[in-house]
Design a protein around this motif. Structure first.
Motif, PDB file in Angstrom:
ATOM      1  N   ASP A   1       6.595   6.114  -6.694  1.00 62.42           N
ATOM      2  CA  ASP A   1       7.928   6.727  -6.765  1.00 62.42           C
ATOM      3  C   ASP A   1       8.729   6.301  -7.987  1.00 62.42           C
ATOM      4  O   ASP A   1       9.687   6.970  -8.366  1.00 62.42           O
ATOM      5  CB  ASP A   1       8.729   6.412  -5.503  1.00 62.42           C
ATOM      6  N   ASP A   2       8.378   5.189  -8.610  1.00 59.39           N
ATOM      7  CA  ASP A   2       9.081   4.717  -9.811  1.00 59.39           C
ATOM      8  C   ASP A   2       8.477   5.300 -11.088  1.00 59.39           C
ATOM      9  O   ASP A   2       8.807   4.869 -12.180  1.00 59.39           O
ATOM     10  CB  ASP A   2       9.033   3.182  -9.885  1.00 59.39           C
ATOM     11  N   ARG A   3       7.562   6.258 -10.937  1.00 58.31           N
ATOM     12  CA  ARG A   3       6.858   6.907 -12.051  1.00 58.31           C
ATOM     13  C   ARG A   3       6.013   5.894 -12.842  1.00 58.31           C
ATOM     14  O   ARG A   3       5.842   6.009 -14.030  1.00 58.31           O
ATOM     15  CB  ARG A   3       7.807   7.672 -12.952  1.00 58.31           C
ATOM     16  N   ARG A   4       5.519   4.897 -12.147  1.00 60.14           N
ATOM     17  CA  ARG A   4       4.567   3.949 -12.721  1.00 60.14           C
ATOM     18  C   ARG A   4       3.196   4.338 -12.190  1.00 60.14           C
ATOM     19  O   ARG A   4       3.074   4.794 -11.053  1.00 60.14           O
ATOM     20  CB  ARG A   4       4.898   2.518 -12.312  1.00 60.14           C
ATOM     21  N   PHE A   5       2.160   4.143 -13.004  1.00 58.53           N
ATOM     22  CA  PHE A   5       0.835   4.580 -12.578  1.00 58.53           C
ATOM     23  C   PHE A   5      -0.149   3.428 -12.502  1.00 58.53           C
ATOM     24  O   PHE A   5       0.040   2.368 -13.081  1.00 58.53           O
ATOM     25  CB  PHE A   5       0.285   5.665 -13.520  1.00 58.53           C
ATOM     26  N   LYS A   6      -1.203   3.683 -11.767  1.00 57.69           N
ATOM     27  CA  LYS A   6      -2.364   2.795 -11.720  1.00 57.69           C
ATOM     28  C   LYS A   6      -3.577   3.682 -11.930  1.00 57.69           C
ATOM     29  O   LYS A   6      -3.725   4.708 -11.255  1.00 57.69           O
ATOM     30  CB  LYS A   6      -2.457   2.114 -10.358  1.00 57.69           C
TER      31      LYS A   6
ATOM     32  N   GLN B   1       4.095  18.272  -7.506  1.00 57.76           N
ATOM     33  CA  GLN B   1       5.477  17.862  -7.756  1.00 57.76           C
ATOM     34  C   GLN B   1       5.472  16.855  -8.896  1.00 57.76           C
ATOM     35  O   GLN B   1       4.425  16.375  -9.284  1.00 57.76           O
ATOM     36  CB  GLN B   1       6.094  17.248  -6.503  1.00 57.76           C
ATOM     37  N   ALA B   2       6.608  16.560  -9.424  1.00 57.95           N
ATOM     38  CA  ALA B   2       6.747  15.602 -10.533  1.00 57.95           C
ATOM     39  C   ALA B   2       5.755  15.940 -11.643  1.00 57.95           C
ATOM     40  O   ALA B   2       4.980  15.105 -12.088  1.00 57.95           O
ATOM     41  CB  ALA B   2       6.580  14.169 -10.043  1.00 57.95           C
ATOM     42  N   ARG B   3       5.786  17.174 -12.103  1.00 53.35           N
ATOM     43  CA  ARG B   3       4.824  17.644 -13.100  1.00 53.35           C
ATOM     44  C   ARG B   3       4.962  16.902 -14.427  1.00 53.35           C
ATOM     45  O   ARG B   3       4.025  16.906 -15.221  1.00 53.35           O
ATOM     46  CB  ARG B   3       4.968  19.154 -13.290  1.00 53.35           C
ATOM     47  N   ASP B   4       6.087  16.247 -14.665  1.00 55.62           N
ATOM     48  CA  ASP B   4       6.254  15.472 -15.895  1.00 55.62           C
ATOM     49  C   ASP B   4       5.303  14.284 -15.952  1.00 55.62           C
ATOM     50  O   ASP B   4       5.028  13.755 -17.030  1.00 55.62           O
ATOM     51  CB  ASP B   4       7.701  14.987 -16.032  1.00 55.62           C
ATOM     52  N   THR B   5       4.746  13.876 -14.813  1.00 55.94           N
ATOM     53  CA  THR B   5       3.826  12.744 -14.817  1.00 55.94           C
ATOM     54  C   THR B   5       2.535  13.074 -15.569  1.00 55.94           C
ATOM     55  O   THR B   5       1.869  12.161 -16.058  1.00 55.94           O
ATOM     56  CB  THR B   5       3.490  12.294 -13.388  1.00 55.94           C
ATOM     57  N   THR B   6       2.209  14.356 -15.698  1.00 59.51           N
ATOM     58  CA  THR B   6       1.030  14.732 -16.486  1.00 59.51           C
ATOM     59  C   THR B   6       1.229  14.316 -17.938  1.00 59.51           C
ATOM     60  O   THR B   6       0.343  13.726 -18.554  1.00 59.51           O
ATOM     61  CB  THR B   6       0.775  16.249 -16.393  1.00 59.51           C
ATOM     62  N   GLN B   7       2.401  14.598 -18.480  1.00 63.75           N
ATOM     63  CA  GLN B   7       2.679  14.214 -19.866  1.00 63.75           C
ATOM     64  C   GLN B   7       2.786  12.697 -19.997  1.00 63.75           C
ATOM     65  O   GLN B   7       2.359  12.132 -21.014  1.00 63.75           O
ATOM     66  CB  GLN B   7       3.950  14.889 -20.383  1.00 63.75           C
ATOM     67  N   LEU B   8       3.316  12.018 -18.986  1.00 66.45           N
ATOM     68  CA  LEU B   8       3.360  10.551 -19.014  1.00 66.45           C
ATOM     69  C   LEU B   8       1.940   9.984 -19.093  1.00 66.45           C
ATOM     70  O   LEU B   8       1.681   9.029 -19.827  1.00 66.45           O
ATOM     71  CB  LEU B   8       4.077  10.007 -17.776  1.00 66.45           C
TER      72      LEU B   8
ATOM     73  N   ARG C   1       4.895   0.711 -17.659  1.00 71.59           N
ATOM     74  CA  ARG C   1       4.665   2.009 -17.024  1.00 71.59           C
ATOM     75  C   ARG C   1       3.557   1.957 -15.978  1.00 71.59           C
ATOM     76  O   ARG C   1       3.174   2.988 -15.442  1.00 71.59           O
ATOM     77  CB  ARG C   1       4.292   3.036 -18.092  1.00 71.59           C
ATOM     78  N   THR C   2       3.027   0.769 -15.701  1.00 70.10           N
ATOM     79  CA  THR C   2       1.923   0.637 -14.756  1.00 70.10           C
ATOM     80  C   THR C   2       2.275  -0.337 -13.643  1.00 70.10           C
ATOM     81  O   THR C   2       3.238  -1.091 -13.744  1.00 70.10           O
ATOM     82  CB  THR C   2       0.647   0.132 -15.463  1.00 70.10           C
ATOM     83  N   TYR C   3       1.497  -0.288 -12.588  1.00 69.95           N
ATOM     84  CA  TYR C   3       1.592  -1.278 -11.518  1.00 69.95           C
ATOM     85  C   TYR C   3       0.178  -1.671 -11.123  1.00 69.95           C
ATOM     86  O   TYR C   3      -0.776  -0.930 -11.339  1.00 69.95           O
ATOM     87  CB  TYR C   3       2.369  -0.741 -10.313  1.00 69.95           C
ATOM     88  N   LEU C   4       0.039  -2.847 -10.595  1.00 72.65           N
ATOM     89  CA  LEU C   4      -1.240  -3.328 -10.074  1.00 72.65           C
ATOM     90  C   LEU C   4      -1.021  -3.692  -8.617  1.00 72.65           C
ATOM     91  O   LEU C   4       0.093  -3.712  -8.129  1.00 72.65           O
ATOM     92  CB  LEU C   4      -1.744  -4.517 -10.880  1.00 72.65           C
ATOM     93  N   GLY C   5      -2.055  -3.978  -7.921  1.00 71.71           N
ATOM     94  CA  GLY C   5      -1.911  -4.301  -6.509  1.00 71.71           C
ATOM     95  C   GLY C   5      -2.202  -3.079  -5.667  1.00 71.71           C
ATOM     96  O   GLY C   5      -2.841  -2.118  -6.098  1.00 71.71           O
ATOM     97  N   GLU C   6      -1.712  -3.124  -4.440  1.00 70.77           N
ATOM     98  CA  GLU C   6      -2.006  -2.062  -3.481  1.00 70.77           C
ATOM     99  C   GLU C   6      -1.319  -0.749  -3.853  1.00 70.77           C
ATOM    100  O   GLU C   6      -0.162  -0.727  -4.255  1.00 70.77           O
ATOM    101  CB  GLU C   6      -1.566  -2.502  -2.090  1.00 70.77           C
TER     102      GLU C   6
END
Length: 191
Positions: free
Chosen positions: A180-185, A142-149, A105-110
């Motif tokens: 955009d892939d719903r992955r976070f840093k 937008q994409a308010r579901d990301t808060t729960q993620l 669920r995460t990404y690293l890098g730029e």
């Protein structure tokens, strides 16, 4: 970012006995049709390009009694957290644990120039580093579901280490940079 259609000069009107080349007409139509679409930016290095499954509505998500968020990484074993003595060490350790506990669920890098969502959470801890309370400081537009993620990711990463050597209140704030892939840093790791 709003879509802006390019200004395409009108083709010259053919005179008597002239034909408008079909290639010019096809190119004009193609540029008009593709004005609001473009190639999807490539996935960051080391991240699969498969889209994340759609997230369940916030109301449907339940956190088990043990405080761990549901998901395929719920059984993932993290290294025991180290005791922390200051806010900077707490935020750094928490950000590293967020990434370690949520590898799919995460990404690293730029960080992309345009982000899908940026929720901000304030996490309050018990003395042992377990989550006492989570307050949402900023809901994304937008994409308010990301808060729960993000909330689920915090529960998966807990505990965050013994904080009893720190002055109270035992809180920290984390900003989640969702692509955009719903992955976070975690913003703390974006140096």
């Amino acid at each position: 970012m709003p879509c802006v259609e390019p200004v395409v000069p009108a083709p010259a009107i053919p005179g008597p006995g002239q034909r408008l080349p079909s290639l010019l007409l096809a190119a004009s139509l193609l540029s008009l049709l593709s004005a609001c679409s473009g190639p999807k930016p490539p996935a960051p290095a080391g991240v699969a390009a498969t889209p994340a499954p759609p997230a369940a509505p916030v109301e449907a998500r339940q956190v088990p009694a043990d405080g761990r968020a549901p998901g395929p990484t719920a059984g993932l074993k993290l290294q025991p957290p180290k005791p922390v003595r200051n806010q900077e060490a707490l935020r750094q350790q928490a950000a590293e644990r967020l990434v370690a506990a949520n590898p799919q669920r995460t990404y690293l890098g730029e960080v992309p120039q345009v982000l899908l969502a940026i929720p901000v959470l304030e996490i309050e801890l018990h003395g042992d580093g377990s989550v006492r309370r989570i307050d949402v400081i900023r809901h994304p537009g937008q994409a308010r579901d990301t808060t729960q993620l993000a909330i689920d990711a915090v529960h998966r990463a807990a505990p965050f280490g013994d904080v009893t050597r720190m002055p109270k209140p035992w809180k920290f704030t984390e900003t989640f940079l969702f692509n955009d892939d719903r992955r976070f840093k975690p913003r703390t790791l974006d140096n």
